[in-house]
Motif scaffolding. Structure first.
Motif, mmCIF file in Angstrom:
data_model
loop_
_atom_site.group_PDB
_atom_site.id
_atom_site.type_symbol
_atom_site.label_atom_id
_atom_site.label_comp_id
_atom_site.label_asym_id
_atom_site.label_seq_id
_atom_site.Cartn_x
_atom_site.Cartn_y
_atom_site.Cartn_z
ATOM 1 N N THR A 119 37.105 96.969 77.778
ATOM 2 C CA THR A 119 37.959 96.118 78.783
ATOM 3 C C THR A 119 37.036 95.258 79.648
ATOM 4 O OG1 THR A 119 39.746 97.542 78.195
ATOM 5 C CG2 THR A 119 40.076 96.014 80.096
ATOM 6 N N LEU A 120 36.478 96.063 80.605
ATOM 7 C CA LEU A 120 35.278 95.767 81.356
ATOM 8 C C LEU A 120 34.529 94.718 80.923
ATOM 9 C CD1 LEU A 120 33.865 98.732 83.324
ATOM 10 C CD2 LEU A 120 35.050 96.804 84.448
ATOM 11 N N LEU A 121 33.922 94.751 79.688
ATOM 12 C CA LEU A 121 32.788 94.039 79.105
ATOM 13 C C LEU A 121 33.433 92.660 78.779
ATOM 14 C CD1 LEU A 121 30.490 96.128 76.766
ATOM 15 C CD2 LEU A 121 29.900 94.717 78.661
ATOM 16 N N ALA A 122 34.608 92.611 78.262
ATOM 17 C CA ALA A 122 35.549 91.568 77.769
ATOM 18 C C ALA A 122 35.710 90.684 79.017
ATOM 19 C CB ALA A 122 36.734 91.828 76.969
ATOM 20 N N LEU A 123 36.276 91.190 80.081
ATOM 21 C CA LEU A 123 36.737 90.195 81.198
ATOM 22 C C LEU A 123 35.613 90.144 82.268
ATOM 23 C CD1 LEU A 123 39.899 92.293 81.873
ATOM 24 C CD2 LEU A 123 39.628 90.405 80.451
ATOM 25 N N GLN A 124 34.487 90.257 81.999
ATOM 26 C CA GLN A 124 33.417 90.145 83.072
ATOM 27 C C GLN A 124 33.134 88.936 83.637
ATOM 28 O OE1 GLN A 124 29.207 91.250 81.701
ATOM 29 N NE2 GLN A 124 29.883 90.785 79.455
ATOM 30 N N HIS A 125 33.311 87.896 82.941
ATOM 31 C CA HIS A 125 33.318 86.550 83.448
ATOM 32 C C HIS A 125 34.445 85.767 83.851
ATOM 33 C CE1 HIS A 125 29.095 87.037 82.007
ATOM 34 N NE2 HIS A 125 29.451 87.082 80.794
ATOM 35 N N ALA A 126 35.383 86.439 83.629
ATOM 36 C CA ALA A 126 36.945 85.939 84.141
ATOM 37 C C ALA A 126 37.074 85.659 85.615
ATOM 38 C CB ALA A 126 38.053 86.368 83.412
ATOM 39 N N ASP A 127 37.542 84.622 86.170
ATOM 40 C CA ASP A 127 38.093 84.726 87.343
ATOM 41 C C ASP A 127 39.565 84.742 87.509
ATOM 42 O OD1 ASP A 127 38.180 82.085 87.252
ATOM 43 O OD2 ASP A 127 36.938 81.531 89.002
ATOM 44 N N ALA A 128 40.377 84.462 86.440
ATOM 45 C CA ALA A 128 41.731 84.656 86.205
ATOM 46 C C ALA A 128 42.009 85.154 84.759
ATOM 47 C CB ALA A 128 42.398 83.402 86.487
ATOM 48 N N VAL A 129 42.946 86.203 84.811
ATOM 49 C CA VAL A 129 43.282 86.906 83.514
ATOM 50 C C VAL A 129 44.859 86.688 83.243
ATOM 51 C CG1 VAL A 129 43.258 89.053 82.378
ATOM 52 C CG2 VAL A 129 41.300 88.564 83.819
#
Ligand code: NAD
Length: 351
Positions: free
Chosen positions: A70-80
């Protein structure tokens, strides 16, 4: 791009959509891409080809039950936008532990990862299922919750966890409780939404099976494109830690829906009423005052949504096989000895 009064403004560098390969997710990813937004689809299912062709769309395969992934997948997002999960009440009755892992633990993982990564905004797509049997109608967001399906309990768990992370650690989260969604791309084998089910039976020239009381069972149907616009508005302007009903504010009975299906196709619909289960024969109608205050107005009427879907499905589409199940037969009691439990491995005696 011209923004109408209720058009969301894209102002995030990169947005992640969990469950972006699913029914609602595919529409949301498409809408975000049309707003020139960079979008990462986070899903454990493969990227649908129609999304791969869109500008600005990338894909990370992840199972959100795993925190590292989960951490790796969201690392570049600034909104989810968190949409991934089990969306089937029937599935939750058959496999409550799976449902809880995906919807509750998966949502806790997403919330915690957003905190750890400094994500600026999280939007969680919850469901009106958390209200359980309504005490009155329309339902405001402060209506008591009382889920009668494991699915409702796991979605509510997700909500409570995210709100507690907002209160305790400052997570910027907005929660949308969607009423019944319909539109192109629902899987007839899994999805139990009445709009596409009714249409599919009718387009096969078969009577429409209606489970429950045809007049008392009323629902607030929201077109998936309207739902996606509402989600983007929540990301833009929703209040932190707040819950918003996502619906149209109009209740349609099963009889009215069957009539509308007839009108949309130019051929009156035949109904096969089955009143053996009245478990969900109530009015599930959203009070949308809070959502409207953010500037949201539904754009797709049921008549337009139905005729668009009828054109897309064409004659003789696959018939629905998803069933609405509210109770599971009690299984024969399993006897577990200590050695059998150990031998059976992980989780054997935990239910
Ligand atoms: N469809 C509706 O009528 C409706 C109504 C209210 C709320 N919702 C909510 O909207 C969301 C999306 O619903 P949908 O109808 O698009 O469902 P869907 O089943 O089409 O999509 C869900 C997606 O989540 C993915 N997913 C499931 N488990 C995962 C995991 N462990 N890790 C990563 N990805 C995973 C699936 O692969 C799928 O692509 C769900 O959270 C559901 O609770 C749906």
């Amino acid at each position: 791009m011209h923004h109408g009064p209720d058009m969301p403004e894209a102002h995030y560098d990169e947005v992640a959509v969990t469950g972006g390969a699913g029914f609602v997710g595919r529409h949301l990813v498409t809408a975000l891409s049309l707003l020139s937004q960079k979008v990462t689809v986070v899903d454990h299912a493969p990227l649908p080809p129609e999304l791969a062709a869109l500008p600005g769309v990338s894909y990370v395969r992840a199972d959100l039950r795993d925190y590292g992934e989960t951490l790796l997948a969201l690392q570049h997002a600034d909104a989810v936008f968190h949409l991934a999960g089990n969306a089937s009440g029937t599935e939750s009755v058959a496999h409550p532990r799976h449902d809880f892992h995906v919807n509750a633990l998966g949502t806790c993982n997403v919330g915690n990862a957003c905190l750890e990564l400094g994500v600026r905004r999280l939007v969680y797509l919850s469901s009106a299922i958390v209200y359980g049997t309504p005490r009155h109608s329309p339902i405001r967001e402060d209506h008591p919750t009382g889920p009668f399906l494991p699915y409702g309990a796991s979605k509510l768990s997700g909500e409570l966890t995210l709100r507690s992370l907002h209160a305790a650690a400052g997570l910027s989260v907005v929660i949308g409780r969607s009423f019944v969604v319909y539109g192109p791309g629902e899987d007839p084998r899994r999805a139990g939404g009445e709009v596409s089910q009714f249409l599919r039976w009718h387009l096969n020239e078969r009577p429409i099976p209606v489970v429950g009381d045809i007049d008392r069972k009323r629902r607030d149907f929201i077109h998936v494109e309207d739902l996606c616009r509402a989600l983007m508005i929540l990301a833009d302007r929703g209040a932190d830690g707040e819950i918003y009903n996502l619906g149209t504010g109009t209740a349609i009975s099963m009889r009215e829906l069957a009539d509308a299906v007839g009108t949309a196709t130019g051929r009156p619909a035949l109904v096969d009423a089955d009143s053996s289960s009245l478990a969900d024969s109530f009015t599930l109608l959203a009070d949308v005052t809070r959502l409207r205050a953010l500037g949201f107005v539904p754009r797709v009427s049921l008549a337009e949504g139905l005729s668009g879907l009828a054109d897309l499905l064409g004659p003789f589409p696959e018939t629905p096989s998803a069933k609405a199940v509210f109770r599971r037969e009690a299984p024969a009691r399993r006897k577990l000895t200590l050695t059998a439990a150990v031998g059976a491995g992980e989780g054997a005696a935990t239910c």
